[in-house]
Design an enzyme around this catalytic site. Structure first.
Site, short mmCIF file in Angstrom:
data_model
loop_
_atom_site.label_atom_id
_atom_site.label_comp_id
_atom_site.label_asym_id
_atom_site.label_seq_id
_atom_site.Cartn_x
_atom_site.Cartn_y
_atom_site.Cartn_z
CB CYS A 103 -2.06 6.36 2.26
SG CYS A 103 -3.26 5.52 3.29
CD GLU B 33 -1.81 2.24 1.61
OE1 GLU B 33 -1.36 3.10 0.79
OE2 GLU B 33 -2.01 2.47 2.80
O1 TXE Z 1 8.50 6.19 4.33
P1 TXE Z 1 9.15 4.79 3.97
P2 TXE Z 1 9.15 7.60 4.68
C1 TXE Z 1 5.10 8.32 1.58
C2 TXE Z 1 5.02 9.82 1.71
C3 TXE Z 1 6.31 10.15 2.36
C4 TXE Z 1 7.25 9.15 1.72
C5 TXE Z 1 8.49 8.84 2.49
O2 TXE Z 1 4.95 10.41 0.45
O3 TXE Z 1 6.74 11.45 2.08
O4 TXE Z 1 6.46 7.99 1.64
O5 TXE Z 1 8.20 8.55 3.84
C6 TXE Z 1 10.72 1.01 6.16
N1 TXE Z 1 13.66 -2.11 3.35
N2 TXE Z 1 4.41 7.61 2.63
O6 TXE Z 1 10.54 7.74 4.17
O7 TXE Z 1 10.61 4.89 3.70
C7 TXE Z 1 10.75 2.14 7.16
O8 TXE Z 1 11.65 1.84 8.21
C8 TXE Z 1 12.61 -2.40 4.14
C9 TXE Z 1 3.14 7.05 2.28
O9 TXE Z 1 8.98 7.79 6.13
O10 TXE Z 1 8.29 4.20 2.93
C10 TXE Z 1 9.30 2.20 7.59
O11 TXE Z 1 9.04 1.19 8.57
N3 TXE Z 1 11.92 -1.45 4.81
C11 TXE Z 1 2.68 6.05 3.28
C12 TXE Z 1 8.55 1.86 6.30
O12 TXE Z 1 9.53 1.26 5.43
C13 TXE Z 1 12.32 -0.18 4.70
C14 TXE Z 1 2.97 6.30 4.69
C15 TXE Z 1 7.95 3.06 5.58
O13 TXE Z 1 8.97 4.00 5.35
C16 TXE Z 1 13.42 0.18 3.88
C17 TXE Z 1 4.29 6.89 4.90
C18 TXE Z 1 14.10 -0.86 3.19
N4 TXE Z 1 15.14 -0.61 2.38
C19 TXE Z 1 4.93 7.54 3.88
N5 TXE Z 1 13.59 1.52 3.95
C20 TXE Z 1 1.32 5.50 3.07
N6 TXE Z 1 1.17 4.61 2.09
O14 TXE Z 1 0.42 5.79 3.82
C21 TXE Z 1 12.63 1.99 4.78
N7 TXE Z 1 11.86 0.96 5.24
#
Ligand code: TXE
Length: 488
Positions: A279, A245
């Site tokens: 989201c 998602e």
């Molecule tokens: O999210 P990340 P971030 C979008 C929103 C935001 C952008 C970045 O646009 O500005 O994403 O946010 C884990 N392997 N959303 O950087 O990186 C991380 O530790 C495995 C939309 O904060 O997507 C966290 O637990 N896991 C969204 C999770 O991924 C990894 C909600 C989400 O972090 C990883 C949040 C890796 N290599 C942000 N790197 C929605 N769909 O609602 C990071 N993580």
């Protein structure tokens, strides 16, 4: 952390700070897990998956354990909501509503646990009995973001456990406190050790170890699409199924026949209620040209009344941005929109109002004169920034709304049922709301079209994301096994 039923520190002995977005200061220390900790957590989950204590339970007994988890969450919902607000800066009214509603996901899937039934196939080969078994997959890894930490974890955990899987939960490094506070609930509910494990740490340090682990059967990810793509690649290398998602650029479409008062309130709450950090944020408002100017006027009048402040106070209506990088990203998009020629009619920068302390606050921001190809109309900002665009016909509205790589949700404001149904059919989005916005329920499926992801959470079919179907053949006649060298 929680590994194999024990509360443990990270093997590195290191900790990292979790920040309170309202004060901009650290308020908690979180264990900084290493790949070795991930190994331990997956081994514990795998052992629990194989154990008699878990696999030996009837599905009905599993369901009853989920009901106990639900009751324990309900008893602590307000405390958990407070922790989430302190950790991620989203309004207490919202986080508490989420933690109070979360038990319903456990209750819904508890009820489904013993309704997973195999089938007897009316097989076309005489002399055979063929039936199917619905079996759990094994260890499920859940990677969760910071915007709705417990809710998004629960959406994965409840169906995964109901189907008989075990679970390794990695919360976001920006919002791990509520997960760690939940850790005691599982043993209290009577769950065998290792069925739920929690590892905290940075995605770039432990993400690969978790996603690529040979004993992880499936990954459930909610987060940004760039990280989602990385997770998907690692999963592909190891041939693992995933659900994703990944956010969106949802359109809230207001037709001339809509109740304007309701539409204004709906569009305001769609973008500003969670400070845009959801989201399903309705970050594009498509307004019929005949009502565009009046809509904008009324919208701004309401948006200007938004009270910014401490998210723990119930009267606060717009809180801070959860993380410093996200704060910078939102401000960056505001600059891009200005450079590309959009007209900023509200906000447009950091909020410097009295009483906001050192928190990461951005003024509720509105752009008009946005055209569909501008980056502000195409890319996910994840902050309190709205793009308003006019349209002329229903087909115009559909074309603009569907001109997006994303397809998570859409809102339609109209008094015409025929138009509402046409929009429901033709909008490329996993959820379409009519004359409402941002409602969800354990009973209704949630997930994305296009780059917003795949797989569904919630609803009857969500449990099927956590089972695999086994086909069992039995020779029923007792006849001699034929000569293997004679092709039949
Ligand atoms: O999210 P990340 P971030 C979008 C929103 C935001 C952008 C970045 O646009 O500005 O994403 O946010 C884990 N392997 N959303 O950087 O990186 C991380 O530790 C495995 C939309 O904060 O997507 C966290 O637990 N896991 C969204 C999770 O991924 C990894 C909600 C989400 O972090 C990883 C949040 C890796 N290599 C942000 N790197 C929605 N769909 O609602 C990071 N993580």
């Amino acid at each position: 952390m929680l590994i194999g039923g024990e509360r443990v520190d990270a093997s590195s002995g290191e900790w990292f700070e979790s920040f309170n977005p309202y004060t901009g200061k650290p308020w908690a220390l979180i264990p900084r897990a290493t790949p070795a900790d991930v190994d331990r957590a997956v081994a514990a989950a795998r052992a629990a998956f194989k154990s008699k204590a878990w696999r030996g339970l009837t599905a009905t007994a599993r369901g009853k354990l989920l009901l106990k988890i639900a009751d324990l969450i309900a008893a602590r919902a307000d405390e958990l909501g407070r922790i989430e607000t302190t950790d991620n800066g989203k309004l207490i009214l919202e986080m508490r509503a989420q933690t109070r509603y979360l038990p319903e996901w456990f209750r819904y899937f508890a009820g489904l646990a013993d309704k997973l039934e195999g089938r007897v196939i009316p097989i076309d080969r005489p002399g055979y009995f063929n039936f199917t078994l619905e079996e759990p997959l094994g260890v499920i890894a859940a990677i969760v973001p910071w915007n709705s930490p417990l809710m998004l974890a629960g959406w994965k955990m409840a169906p995964a456990l109901a189907a008989g899987n075990t679970f390794v939960w990695k919360p976001s490094e920006h919002s791990s406190v509520s997960a760690l506070e939940m850790a005691s609930i599982f043993a209290e509910a009577g769950l065998p050790p290792g069925v739920v494990n929690i590892v905290t740490g940075f995605g770039n340090e432990i993400g690969d170890a978790l996603v690529g682990h040979k004993d992880v059967a499936k990954i459930c990810f909610t987060g940004g699409d760039a990280t989602g793509a990385l997770v998907y690649q690692t999963a592909a290398k190891h041939i693992k199924p995933v659900t994703m998602e990944l956010g969106g650029k949802s359109a809230n479409i207001v037709f001339a026949d809509a109740s304007l008062d309701n539409a204004v309130k709906g569009v305001v709450s769609g973008i500003f209620a969670a400070t845009g950090q959801t989201c399903v944020a309705g970050s594009r408002a498509l307004i019929h040209r005949s009502i565009h100017d009046e809509f904008v006027e009324r919208f701004l009048k309401l948006a200007r009344t938004a009270k910014m402040g401490n998210p723990l106070e119930e009267t606060t209506q717009v809180g801070p941005i959860t993380t410093k990088p996200q704060y910078q990203k939102v401000l960056g998009y505001i600059d891009i929109a200005k450079q590309q020629g959009a007209t900023c009619v509200l906000g447009g920068g950091p909020a410097k109002r009295p009483g906001l302390g050192d928190g990461w606050f951005v003024e509720p921001t509105v752009f008009t004169g946005v055209t569909p190809e501008m980056r502000i109309a195409q890319e996910e900002v994840f902050g309190p920034v709205l793009s308003i665009m006019p349209f002329d016909t229903d087909d115009d509205a559909l074309a603009i709304a569907n001109d997006s790589i994303y397809g998570l949700a859409a809102g339609v404001w109209t008094a015409n049922i025929g138009r509402a149904l046409k929009m429901a059919h033709e909008l490329e989005a996993g959820t379409v709301w009519t004359n409402t916005y941002r409602v969800s329920s354990p009973l209704s499926p949630f997930g994305g079209y296009k780059r917003s992801g795949f797989g569904r959470e919630s609803g009857l079919l969500a449990i099927r994301e956590f089972v695999q179907e086994k086909s069992v053949w039995i020779e029923t006649t007792g006849a001699d096994t034929p000569n293997p060298f004679v092709i039949r």
